[in-house]
Design a protein around this motif. Structure first.
Motif, PDB file in Angstrom:
ATOM      1  N   PHE A   1      19.450  23.410 -41.486  1.00 41.06           N
ATOM      2  CA  PHE A   1      19.253  24.816 -41.830  1.00 41.06           C
ATOM      3  C   PHE A   1      17.780  25.068 -42.118  1.00 41.06           C
ATOM      4  O   PHE A   1      17.097  24.235 -42.691  1.00 41.06           O
ATOM      5  CB  PHE A   1      20.055  25.200 -43.083  1.00 41.06           C
ATOM      6  CG  PHE A   1      21.536  25.284 -42.847  1.00 41.06           C
ATOM      7  CD1 PHE A   1      22.062  26.266 -42.024  1.00 41.06           C
ATOM      8  CD2 PHE A   1      22.397  24.394 -43.457  1.00 41.06           C
ATOM      9  CE1 PHE A   1      23.421  26.352 -41.810  1.00 41.06           C
ATOM     10  CE2 PHE A   1      23.754  24.469 -43.246  1.00 41.06           C
ATOM     11  CZ  PHE A   1      24.281  25.452 -42.419  1.00 41.06           C
ATOM     12  N   GLU A   2      17.343  26.237 -41.733  1.00 41.38           N
ATOM     13  CA  GLU A   2      15.987  26.634 -42.088  1.00 41.38           C
ATOM     14  C   GLU A   2      16.026  27.393 -43.407  1.00 41.38           C
ATOM     15  O   GLU A   2      17.081  27.838 -43.854  1.00 41.38           O
ATOM     16  CB  GLU A   2      15.406  27.537 -40.999  1.00 41.38           C
ATOM     17  CG  GLU A   2      15.186  26.819 -39.687  1.00 41.38           C
ATOM     18  CD  GLU A   2      14.583  27.730 -38.648  1.00 41.38           C
ATOM     19  OE1 GLU A   2      14.043  28.789 -39.029  1.00 41.38           O
ATOM     20  OE2 GLU A   2      14.684  27.386 -37.464  1.00 41.38           O
ATOM     21  N   PHE A   3      14.866  27.515 -44.010  1.00 36.57           N
ATOM     22  CA  PHE A   3      14.795  28.154 -45.319  1.00 36.57           C
ATOM     23  C   PHE A   3      15.236  29.620 -45.252  1.00 36.57           C
ATOM     24  O   PHE A   3      15.892  30.120 -46.164  1.00 36.57           O
ATOM     25  CB  PHE A   3      13.369  28.053 -45.876  1.00 36.57           C
ATOM     26  CG  PHE A   3      13.266  28.477 -47.306  1.00 36.57           C
ATOM     27  CD1 PHE A   3      13.870  27.749 -48.319  1.00 36.57           C
ATOM     28  CD2 PHE A   3      12.565  29.619 -47.639  1.00 36.57           C
ATOM     29  CE1 PHE A   3      13.786  28.145 -49.628  1.00 36.57           C
ATOM     30  CE2 PHE A   3      12.467  30.021 -48.959  1.00 36.57           C
ATOM     31  CZ  PHE A   3      13.078  29.288 -49.958  1.00 36.57           C
ATOM     32  N   SER A   4      14.926  30.329 -44.180  1.00 35.49           N
ATOM     33  CA  SER A   4      15.306  31.738 -44.058  1.00 35.49           C
ATOM     34  C   SER A   4      16.825  31.889 -43.951  1.00 35.49           C
ATOM     35  O   SER A   4      17.396  32.848 -44.474  1.00 35.49           O
ATOM     36  CB  SER A   4      14.622  32.380 -42.861  1.00 35.49           C
ATOM     37  OG  SER A   4      15.027  31.751 -41.665  1.00 35.49           O
ATOM     38  N   GLN A   5      17.488  30.935 -43.292  1.00 30.11           N
ATOM     39  CA  GLN A   5      18.944  30.974 -43.224  1.00 30.11           C
ATOM     40  C   GLN A   5      19.548  30.746 -44.609  1.00 30.11           C
ATOM     41  O   GLN A   5      20.539  31.372 -44.967  1.00 30.11           O
ATOM     42  CB  GLN A   5      19.465  29.915 -42.255  1.00 30.11           C
ATOM     43  CG  GLN A   5      19.209  30.242 -40.810  1.00 30.11           C
ATOM     44  CD  GLN A   5      19.712  29.144 -39.890  1.00 30.11           C
ATOM     45  OE1 GLN A   5      19.625  27.962 -40.225  1.00 30.11           O
ATOM     46  NE2 GLN A   5      20.229  29.532 -38.743  1.00 30.11           N
ATOM     47  N   TYR A   6      18.933  29.871 -45.381  1.00 31.68           N
ATOM     48  CA  TYR A   6      19.392  29.602 -46.738  1.00 31.68           C
ATOM     49  C   TYR A   6      19.246  30.861 -47.602  1.00 31.68           C
ATOM     50  O   TYR A   6      20.157  31.217 -48.353  1.00 31.68           O
ATOM     51  CB  TYR A   6      18.595  28.440 -47.325  1.00 31.68           C
ATOM     52  CG  TYR A   6      18.935  28.097 -48.743  1.00 31.68           C
ATOM     53  CD1 TYR A   6      20.168  27.539 -49.072  1.00 31.68           C
ATOM     54  CD2 TYR A   6      18.023  28.330 -49.768  1.00 31.68           C
ATOM     55  CE1 TYR A   6      20.490  27.220 -50.373  1.00 31.68           C
ATOM     56  CE2 TYR A   6      18.330  28.016 -51.078  1.00 31.68           C
ATOM     57  CZ  TYR A   6      19.561  27.465 -51.369  1.00 31.68           C
ATOM     58  OH  TYR A   6      19.870  27.151 -52.664  1.00 31.68           O
TER      59      TYR A   6
END
Length: 54
Positions: free
Chosen positions: A2-7
């Motif tokens: 997961f990327e930080f923006s998805q988190y």
């Protein structure tokens, strides 16, 4: 993974969902209280009117 923006998007989604749930919970309780109070006031008015006419 997961990327930080998805988190952050997932956390925002959970926050909005939780706020919506508690707002709905509060409004259902408030509306139920409001309807009960207005029915009680209507009952008191009818009872007072009946007492006046007797």
């Amino acid at each position: 993974m997961f990327e930080f923006s998805q988190y952050l998007g997932f956390l925002l989604f959970l926050t909005v969902l939780t706020i919506g749930f508690w707002l709905m919970f509060f409004l259902v309780g408030f509306v139920q209280y409001w309807i009960g109070g207005s029915l009680y006031e209507l009952y008191k008015e009818k009872k007072a009117k009946k007492q006046q006419s007797i």
